[in-house]
Write an enzyme that holds these catalytic residues in place. Structure first.
Site, PDB file in Angstrom:
ATOM      1  N   LYS A 132      -6.210  11.907  -1.966  1.00 20.71           N
ATOM      2  CA  LYS A 132      -5.791  12.230  -3.333  1.00 20.71           C
ATOM      3  C   LYS A 132      -6.634  13.381  -3.888  1.00 20.71           C
ATOM      4  CE  LYS A 132      -4.023   7.593  -3.968  1.00 20.71           C
ATOM      5  NZ  LYS A 132      -4.176   6.223  -4.434  1.00 20.71           N
ATOM      6  N   ASP A 173      -0.136   5.961 -11.935  1.00 13.59           N
ATOM      7  CA  ASP A 173       0.358   5.082 -10.865  1.00 13.59           C
ATOM      8  C   ASP A 173       1.695   4.437 -11.255  1.00 13.59           C
ATOM      9  OD1 ASP A 173      -1.016   4.754  -8.434  1.00 13.59           O
ATOM     10  OD2 ASP A 173      -2.659   3.689  -9.421  1.00 13.59           O
ATOM     11  N   GLN A 200      -8.005   2.590  -7.850  1.00 14.90           N
ATOM     12  CA  GLN A 200      -7.533   2.324  -6.491  1.00 14.90           C
ATOM     13  C   GLN A 200      -7.514   0.813  -6.220  1.00 14.90           C
ATOM     14  OE1 GLN A 200      -6.297   4.655  -4.445  1.00 14.90           O
ATOM     15  NE2 GLN A 200      -5.933   3.204  -2.806  1.00 14.90           N
TER      16      GLN A 200
HETATM   17  N1  GUN Z   1      -3.480   1.048  -3.008  1.00 13.08           N
HETATM   18  C1  GUN Z   1      -2.470   1.240  -2.125  1.00 13.08           C
HETATM   19  N2  GUN Z   1      -1.526   2.045  -2.664  1.00 13.08           N
HETATM   20  C2  GUN Z   1      -1.945   2.349  -3.898  1.00 13.08           C
HETATM   21  C3  GUN Z   1      -1.405   3.149  -4.942  1.00 13.08           C
HETATM   22  O1  GUN Z   1      -0.323   3.742  -4.849  1.00 13.08           O
HETATM   23  N3  GUN Z   1      -2.154   3.234  -6.070  1.00 13.08           N
HETATM   24  C4  GUN Z   1      -3.347   2.588  -6.220  1.00 13.08           C
HETATM   25  N4  GUN Z   1      -3.988   2.705  -7.375  1.00 13.08           N
HETATM   26  N5  GUN Z   1      -3.856   1.832  -5.276  1.00 13.08           N
HETATM   27  C5  GUN Z   1      -3.162   1.731  -4.122  1.00 13.08           C
END
Ligand code: GUN
Length: 281
Positions: free
Chosen positions: A52, A119, A96
């Site tokens: 990211k 998200d 996350q």
């Molecule tokens: N963990 C696995 N996929 C995601 C996601 O798309 N966003 C977040 N915040 N955590 C994750």
């Protein structure tokens, strides 16, 4: 021969478009910043967060990562989220997942300002998505829709079967396919005669989290198969929920792992960072 849907290529195209938009904002004096909060030492999360950060850098979005120790308390995390909510220089907040077990995930997601929820996990945004209001869409399902559209795969009127009912993928995926006028069937671990149901799918989306679970007998001849899995096979090699070797010959189009859905998810996060600026104007 099946068409291999190249998520990496499509996401690069989108990132080029985003780069130009970010540059245009910069000219107006608008900087976009994403705050990423990671708690603990989950190795997969570390990779996702790094991806990211790299993607943000690529398009010119600033990323600020807060890497917190495993022992961080729920209260401490709530305070950090609140600081980010108040921080006018932060456009998007991403915590996350998964979080350590002593922290209530839903409490944290609820604490994030829904206007910065890139998200799309906040209940307000989930609700808005379900009723079709303009808001942040969850990155993986939104990425899949974008991928299908950019591959000229028709969705309206098609039978779409989703395997898996998580809040992150399965449920929102079904809603977004419905919005695109597919006839949607949601399946899960308690579904009876799963193979019979999945074989109805003109578009089959596998989000189960089990390596190579979907074999040829789950798939209709000529289906489009989307693999959301990020699993490890018996040799520890990265693979998807779909047994690519046996399924691919039956399909019209299929996504590989890696290089399919994964890159699209990260790219849609960038799309959401830009939307944050637009939605909050
Ligand atoms: N963990 C696995 N996929 C995601 C996601 O798309 N966003 C977040 N915040 N955590 C994750």
């Amino acid at each position: 021969m099946a068409k291999i849907i190249d998520g990496k290529k499509i996401s690069t195209e989108i990132k080029q478009e985003l780069k130009e938009k970010v540059a245009a904002y910069k000219e107006q004096g608008i900087e976009i910043t994403l705050a990423v909060v990671k708690v603990g030492n989950d190795p997969a999360s570390a990779v996702y967060v790094r991806n990211k950060e790299k993607a943000c850098e690529y398009v010119g979005i600033k990323s600020r990562t807060l890497a917190l120790p495993e022992e961080t308390t729920e209260e401490e995390l709530l305070n950090i989220v609140e600081e980010l909510n108040q921080d006018k220089t932060v456009n998007g907040i991403l915590v996350q997942l998964p979080l350590p077990k002593h922290i209530d995930e839903s409490k944290i997601l609820l604490a994030i300002d829904s206007r910065k929820d890139v998200d799309g996990f906040h209940p307000v945004n989930v609700g808005k998505m379900v009723i079709g209001e303009d808001t942040f869409l969850p990155c993986t399902p939104a990425g899949i829709i974008e991928m299908l559209k950019r591959s000229n795969i028709e969705i309206a009127g098609k039978e779409c079967v989703v395997i898996g009912r998580s809040n992150i993928v399965g449920k929102p995926m079904s809603m977004l396919m419905l919005k695109e006028n597919a006839t949607v069937t949601m399946t899960h671990s308690k579904t009876k005669d799963l193979k019979e149901v999945t074989k109805r799918g003109d578009i089959l989306i596998a989000a189960i989290g089990k390596a190579k679970f979907v074999t040829a007998e789950y798939v209709k001849e000529g289906a489009v198969v989307i693999d959301v899995g990020m699993d490890r096979d018996e040799n520890g090699k990265l693979c998807g929920d779909v047994d690519f070797a046996s399924v691919e010959p039956k399909t019209l189009a299929i996504t590989p792992v890696p290089g399919g859905v994964g890159p699209m998810t990260v790219t849609m996060l960038l799309v959401n960072c830009l939307r944050s600026v637009e939605l909050n104007k």
